[in-house]
Design a protein around this motif. Sequence first.
Motif, short mmCIF file in Angstrom:
data_model
loop_
_atom_site.label_atom_id
_atom_site.label_comp_id
_atom_site.label_asym_id
_atom_site.label_seq_id
_atom_site.Cartn_x
_atom_site.Cartn_y
_atom_site.Cartn_z
N GLU A 83 -1.45 -7.63 -15.61
CA GLU A 83 -1.88 -6.33 -15.06
C GLU A 83 -0.71 -5.38 -14.89
OE1 GLU A 83 -3.97 -7.06 -11.46
OE2 GLU A 83 -5.80 -7.67 -12.48
N ALA A 84 0.48 -5.93 -14.69
CA ALA A 84 1.65 -5.09 -14.49
C ALA A 84 1.97 -4.25 -15.72
CB ALA A 84 2.86 -5.95 -14.11
N LEU A 85 1.44 -4.63 -16.87
CA LEU A 85 1.64 -3.84 -18.09
C LEU A 85 1.02 -2.44 -17.97
CD1 LEU A 85 1.03 -6.55 -20.83
CD2 LEU A 85 3.20 -5.45 -20.25
N LEU A 86 0.12 -2.24 -17.02
CA LEU A 86 -0.47 -0.91 -16.80
C LEU A 86 0.59 0.11 -16.39
CD1 LEU A 86 -3.73 -1.91 -14.91
CD2 LEU A 86 -3.54 -1.04 -17.25
N PRO A 119 6.40 3.10 -8.80
CA PRO A 119 5.67 2.58 -7.64
C PRO A 119 4.40 1.83 -8.04
CG PRO A 119 5.69 4.99 -7.61
CD PRO A 119 6.55 4.55 -8.73
N LEU A 120 3.76 2.22 -9.15
CA LEU A 120 2.60 1.45 -9.61
C LEU A 120 3.01 0.04 -9.99
CD1 LEU A 120 -0.39 1.25 -10.38
CD2 LEU A 120 0.25 2.09 -12.65
N TYR A 121 4.14 -0.08 -10.69
CA TYR A 121 4.62 -1.40 -11.05
C TYR A 121 4.93 -2.24 -9.80
CZ TYR A 121 7.35 -5.25 -12.73
OH TYR A 121 7.81 -6.51 -12.97
N LEU A 122 5.57 -1.62 -8.82
CA LEU A 122 5.89 -2.35 -7.58
C LEU A 122 4.61 -2.78 -6.86
CD1 LEU A 122 8.91 -0.24 -6.36
CD2 LEU A 122 8.96 -2.54 -7.38
N PHE A 123 3.60 -1.92 -6.89
CA PHE A 123 2.30 -2.29 -6.30
C PHE A 123 1.69 -3.49 -7.04
CE2 PHE A 123 -2.36 -1.85 -6.64
CZ PHE A 123 -2.70 -2.05 -5.31
N LEU A 124 1.70 -3.44 -8.36
CA LEU A 124 1.11 -4.53 -9.14
C LEU A 124 1.96 -5.80 -9.06
CD1 LEU A 124 0.08 -2.43 -12.26
CD2 LEU A 124 -1.45 -3.37 -10.51
N ARG A 125 3.26 -5.64 -8.94
CA ARG A 125 4.16 -6.79 -8.88
C ARG A 125 4.04 -7.54 -7.56
NH1 ARG A 125 9.37 -8.28 -7.35
NH2 ARG A 125 10.55 -9.41 -8.96
N THR A 126 3.69 -6.85 -6.50
CA THR A 126 3.64 -7.50 -5.18
C THR A 126 2.27 -8.07 -4.84
OG1 THR A 126 3.24 -5.34 -4.14
CG2 THR A 126 5.53 -6.12 -4.22
N TRP A 147 0.83 -1.21 0.00
CA TRP A 147 0.00 0.00 0.00
C TRP A 147 0.86 1.26 0.00
CZ3 TRP A 147 -4.38 -1.01 -1.89
CH2 TRP A 147 -4.92 -2.28 -1.71
N VAL A 148 2.07 1.16 0.47
CA VAL A 148 3.01 2.28 0.37
C VAL A 148 3.32 2.53 -1.10
CG1 VAL A 148 5.36 3.06 0.91
CG2 VAL A 148 4.00 1.90 2.66
N TRP A 149 3.51 1.45 -1.88
CA TRP A 149 3.77 1.60 -3.33
C TRP A 149 2.60 2.30 -4.00
CZ3 TRP A 149 8.45 1.20 -2.84
CH2 TRP A 149 9.15 0.08 -2.43
N LEU A 150 1.38 1.92 -3.63
CA LEU A 150 0.20 2.55 -4.24
C LEU A 150 0.13 4.03 -3.86
CD1 LEU A 150 -2.30 2.28 -5.98
CD2 LEU A 150 -3.57 1.62 -3.91
N ALA A 151 0.40 4.35 -2.60
CA ALA A 151 0.38 5.75 -2.17
C ALA A 151 1.43 6.57 -2.92
CB ALA A 151 0.60 5.85 -0.66
N LEU A 152 2.61 5.99 -3.12
CA LEU A 152 3.66 6.69 -3.87
C LEU A 152 3.27 6.86 -5.34
CD1 LEU A 152 6.87 5.10 -2.32
CD2 LEU A 152 6.12 7.48 -2.13
N ALA A 153 2.57 5.87 -5.91
CA ALA A 153 2.12 6.00 -7.30
C ALA A 153 1.12 7.15 -7.44
CB ALA A 153 1.50 4.68 -7.77
N VAL A 154 0.21 7.25 -6.49
CA VAL A 154 -0.77 8.34 -6.53
C VAL A 154 -0.05 9.68 -6.35
CG1 VAL A 154 -2.74 9.36 -5.30
CG2 VAL A 154 -2.69 6.91 -5.77
N TRP A 155 0.85 9.75 -5.40
CA TRP A 155 1.63 10.97 -5.20
C TRP A 155 2.45 11.29 -6.44
CZ3 TRP A 155 6.46 11.51 -1.62
CH2 TRP A 155 6.80 12.86 -1.51
N GLY A 156 3.06 10.27 -7.04
CA GLY A 156 3.86 10.46 -8.24
C GLY A 156 3.05 10.90 -9.44
N ALA A 157 1.75 10.70 -9.40
CA ALA A 157 0.87 11.18 -10.47
C ALA A 157 0.38 12.59 -10.17
CB ALA A 157 -0.31 10.23 -10.65
N LEU A 158 -0.05 12.84 -8.95
CA LEU A 158 -0.71 14.11 -8.62
C LEU A 158 0.26 15.27 -8.40
CD1 LEU A 158 -3.56 12.85 -6.28
CD2 LEU A 158 -3.65 13.39 -8.72
N HIS A 159 1.35 15.02 -7.70
CA HIS A 159 2.26 16.12 -7.38
C HIS A 159 2.91 16.74 -8.63
CE1 HIS A 159 4.51 18.42 -4.39
NE2 HIS A 159 5.53 18.33 -5.22
#
Length: 101
Positions: A73-76, A91-98, A3-15
């Motif tokens: 799904e990791a292709l996203l 971070p999205l890839y790490l979220f999907l990979r785990t 869930w840290v990876w997902l939070a970083l992916a969202v931050w990495g998109a929005l910021h």
Amino acid sequence: MRWVWLALAVWGALHPLRWFIVWVAQNGYSLSGLFSAWRANPATTGLLWDATIAAVALVLWVLSEVRVRRNWEALLAIPATLLIGVGCGLPLYLFLRTRPL
């Protein structure tokens, strides 16, 4: 950590998007102006190349691991990397990979 990876992916998109919106508000929707801004000085050009090389490495990593792991799904992470940036794609890839397979 998943869930840290997902939070970083969202931050990495929005910021970064916030700064892009500020730039568009000041300069308008000018693709040529955006490319010029990326080459405004050696520091920004260096950051552009750094992000480009990291994006290429990430795309190759995703493709090679998806081929072995069959985690389709990791292709996203590829369009996220190419359309948003490495700060979202990695971070999205790490979220999907785990995720449990």
